[in-house]
Enzyme design. Structure first.
Site, short mmCIF file in Angstrom:
data_model
loop_
_atom_site.label_atom_id
_atom_site.label_comp_id
_atom_site.label_asym_id
_atom_site.label_seq_id
_atom_site.Cartn_x
_atom_site.Cartn_y
_atom_site.Cartn_z
N LYS A 10 0.75 -0.99 0.07
CA LYS A 10 0.03 0.03 -0.14
C LYS A 10 0.88 1.31 0.08
CE LYS A 10 -3.73 -2.37 2.11
NZ LYS A 10 -4.80 -2.45 3.42
N TYR A 51 -12.52 -3.56 -3.26
CA TYR A 51 -13.04 -3.52 -2.27
C TYR A 51 -14.80 -3.46 -2.38
CZ TYR A 51 -8.40 -2.48 0.01
OH TYR A 51 -7.17 -2.66 0.53
N ASN A 114 -2.26 -0.26 6.94
CA ASN A 114 -1.51 -1.44 7.32
C ASN A 114 -0.71 -2.14 6.26
OD1 ASN A 114 -3.58 -2.27 5.67
ND2 ASN A 114 -4.70 -3.48 7.07
N HIS A 117 -1.81 -5.54 1.27
CA HIS A 117 -3.19 -6.60 0.82
C HIS A 117 -2.44 -7.77 0.58
CE1 HIS A 117 -6.93 -7.77 -0.54
NE2 HIS A 117 -6.23 -8.33 -1.79
N GLU A 128 -9.27 -10.98 -7.81
CA GLU A 128 -8.45 -9.60 -7.68
C GLU A 128 -7.55 -9.51 -8.74
OE1 GLU A 128 -7.30 -9.77 -3.63
OE2 GLU A 128 -9.26 -9.43 -2.68
P1 IDP Z 1 -7.97 -7.14 5.09
O1 IDP Z 1 -7.02 -6.13 4.37
O2 IDP Z 1 -6.92 -7.77 6.23
O3 IDP Z 1 -8.25 -8.24 4.18
P2 IDP Z 1 -10.45 -6.15 5.28
O4 IDP Z 1 -11.34 -6.10 6.55
O5 IDP Z 1 -10.76 -6.67 4.08
O6 IDP Z 1 -9.05 -6.40 5.81
O7 IDP Z 1 -10.36 -4.42 5.02
C1 IDP Z 1 -9.72 -3.92 4.27
C2 IDP Z 1 -8.78 -2.69 4.42
O8 IDP Z 1 -9.57 -1.71 4.86
C3 IDP Z 1 -7.93 -3.12 5.52
O9 IDP Z 1 -6.62 -3.72 5.21
C4 IDP Z 1 -7.72 -1.72 5.94
O10 IDP Z 1 -6.82 -0.97 5.30
C5 IDP Z 1 -9.02 -1.07 5.88
N1 IDP Z 1 -10.01 -1.13 7.05
C6 IDP Z 1 -10.49 -2.18 7.34
N2 IDP Z 1 -11.20 -1.89 8.41
C7 IDP Z 1 -11.12 -0.65 8.88
C8 IDP Z 1 -11.41 0.21 10.10
O11 IDP Z 1 -12.33 -0.25 10.92
N3 IDP Z 1 -11.07 1.38 9.87
C9 IDP Z 1 -10.35 1.93 8.83
N4 IDP Z 1 -9.70 1.26 7.78
C10 IDP Z 1 -10.31 -0.23 7.85
MG MG Z 2 -10.05 -8.23 3.01
#
Ligand code: IDP
Ligand code: MG
Length: 137
Positions: A10, A51, A114, A117, A128
């Protein structure tokens, strides 16, 4: 069981100069190989598809802003159980809950930013990969 998965480094990972560190961890896994790789500005249409499950959530608008805030590295990684394995290497979504030793656990503090992905299932990987590498087979 050789698989392919989509990995995105990212914009925070790119800005912070962590491309080499993170790719090094991926390359260190026995038998895993990077089959395609590009530094690329992600477009909104692709991210909306990527997404799709999150577009109606409150965190989606700032997530979209973040994901278009600078270039990302998009990769196809191939190897033994790489879909599950990349998720383990990345760690859980919340970097504070992620175990040290995982990429998110070592480098992250913010849920949105974070670093990485990785596709979460065979179905997600197939879907994807088509979005980001439509010509790769
Ligand atoms: P993942 O990346 O671990 O699969 P997902 O739940 O699919 O997590 O969410 C996609 C991305 O959206 C996350 O990696 C993060 O960058 C962002 N995200 C998910 N939940 C939150 C939240 O509660 N607050 C802010 N950003 C979030
Ligand atoms: Mg995810």
């Amino acid at each position: 069981m050789s698989q392919r998965t989509l990995v995105l480094l990212k914009p925070d990972a790119v800005r912070r100069g962590l491309i080499g560190e993170i790719i090094g961890r991926i390359e260190s896994k026995a038998g895993w190989t990077i089959r395609a790789l590009e530094l690329r500005d992600l477009d909104r249409a692709a991210l909306e598809q990527h997404y799709a499950e999150h577009v109606d959530k409150p965190f989606y608008p700032p997530l979209l802003e973040f994901m278009t805030s600078g270039p990302a590295v998009v990769m196809v990684v191939e190897g033994e159980r790489v879909i599950e394995g990349m998720r383990t290497l990345a760690g859980p979504t919340d970097p504070i809950a992620a175990t040290p030793g995982s990429i998110r656990g070592d480098f992250g503090t913010i849920v949105r930013e974070n670093l990485i992905h990785a596709s979460d299932s065979e179905e997600s990987a197939a879907r994807e990969l088509k979005i980001f590498f439509p010509d790769f087979s």
